[in-house]
Scaffold this active site. Structure first.
Site, short mmCIF file in Angstrom:
data_model
loop_
_atom_site.label_atom_id
_atom_site.label_comp_id
_atom_site.label_asym_id
_atom_site.label_seq_id
_atom_site.Cartn_x
_atom_site.Cartn_y
_atom_site.Cartn_z
N GLY A 154 -121.46 91.58 -54.00
CA GLY A 154 -120.85 90.33 -53.40
C GLY A 154 -121.48 90.28 -52.11
CB CYS A 155 -121.50 87.02 -50.05
SG CYS A 155 -119.91 86.12 -50.75
CE1 TYR A 156 -115.84 86.79 -46.26
CE2 TYR A 156 -115.06 86.40 -48.55
CZ TYR A 156 -115.36 86.14 -47.14
OH TYR A 156 -114.73 84.91 -46.62
#
Length: 352
Positions: A154-156
């Site tokens: 994921g991006c986070y």
């Protein structure tokens, strides 16, 4: 593969923001050619109808999802689907000989019970999931090289783990003191219409969401535990920024050795990421800004220590759609194919 040959690539779920980033980046990739775009609701539509700005470059129509047809035409398949759908398609594609890179959460977890408890989807593909490699090249480069299935982060988690990894791997912090305070642009919410992402709602405003229960938390904890060698829990709070692209993660943690100063930690980070071409460790007193990473596959990292509180503060900036999604997936593809890791990936932002 000859010098002039390109591998054939398919993208299922090409209509979303992750999909269009893949299309754009692969158009300029010297060794890959997109030959198939697949979707459900958008099947039958020319891609240029969804994204008119690509009409002069992409002359493909979105096709129904048929794994036999995809496997017959594609060596590599990217899955850009909502959570809970890739786990039905990936086993079929792997069995038919395709390499698969999944941009959803379906193959990010070693323990499928963790996935089920956070994403509320029962799984029957345990055998396939056991072969998946977590697609963070800076940590799992060698495993990615020999993998046929990648669970792209994921991006986070990408921004957070870039900041945290050296601290945990080298045992520099008290792990349970780690706090991640992260902010993302609105593109992280996808292309579907959502009230909180409307311009009238998001512009001029700033707020937290998913407090103490965001789905990226167990993903971050899984990798942190792997690095530390024991179970680690972190406090993670995401926020929505009134801008389109970018994530800034600010990580706070208590140092085991209060005598460590900023220069010591900068040296450790530079050594940890010495073979990672997309990670840029900033010099003393320079802290990253999201605009520097926009449109690139770079991660900028800034470091500070606070002798008053015995804490280290690490700041990490990425483009959530590139290093946080499509660009990182292509970085994994490059490793899987034995190509130069940086091939076809942008390293200079448009500025300002």
């Amino acid at each position: 593969m000859g010098e002039s040959e390109k591998i054939s690539v398919g993208i299922i779920g090409a209509s979303g923001y992750g999909g269009v980033q893949l299309v754009r980046l692969l158009q300029e990739h010297p060794k890959a050619e997109v030959v198939y775009l697949g979707g459900k609701d958008s099947a039958g539509k020319p891609y240029a109808e969804l994204y008119p700005h690509l009409g002069h470059q992409v002359n493909l129509t979105i096709e129904p999802i048929d794994t036999d047809a995809i496997a017959a035409r594609c060596e590599v398949v990217f899955l850009g689907l909502p959570n809970g759908l890739a786990c039905d398609l990936a086993p079929q594609l792997i069995e038919k000989g395709c390499k698969v890179l999944d941009l959803s959460a379906d193959y990010r977890f070693k323990d499928l019970q963790t996935y089920t408890s956070w994403y509320h989807t029962e799984r029957k593909d345990g055998e396939t999931a056991a072969k998946a490699v977590y697609g963070l090249p800076e940590l799992y480069r060698e495993e990615i090289k020999s993998a046929s299935l990648i669970g792209c982060p994921g991006c986070y988690p990408t921004a957070s783990l870039m900041a945290l990894s050296p601290l945990l791997k080298q045992g520099l912090i008290v792990p349970e003191t780690a706090i991640i305070d992260a902010k993302s642009g609105t593109s992280g919410g996808g292309r579907q219409g959502k009230i909180n992402l409307l311009l009238a709602e998001a512009e001029g405003s700033f707020g937290a969401y998913g407090v103490a229960k965001h789905r990226h938390t167990p993903e971050i904890e899984q990798v942190c535990s792997d690095l530390a060698g024991h179970e680690v829990r972190v406090q993670f709070t995401p926020h929505l920024l009134p801008m389109v692209r970018g994530i800034l993660a600010t990580v706070y943690a208590t140092l085991r050795d209060p005598g460590l100063v900023r220069d010591d930690i900068l040296t450790i980070y530079s050594a940890f990421y010495r073979s990672s071409p997309f990670v840029k460790i900033l010099p003393n007193g320079v802290y990253p800004q999201t605009k520097w990473a926009a449109g690139t596959n770079l991660c900028y990292i800034g470091i500070e220590t606070d002798p008053r509180t015995d804490r280290v503060i690490v700041l990490s900036a990425i483009d959530n759609l590139i290093k946080g999604q499509a660009g990182q997936a292509i970085q994994c593809l490059n490793l899987m194919m034995g190509w130069e890791e940086t091939l076809g990936l942008p390293q200079l932002c448009f500025y300002p």
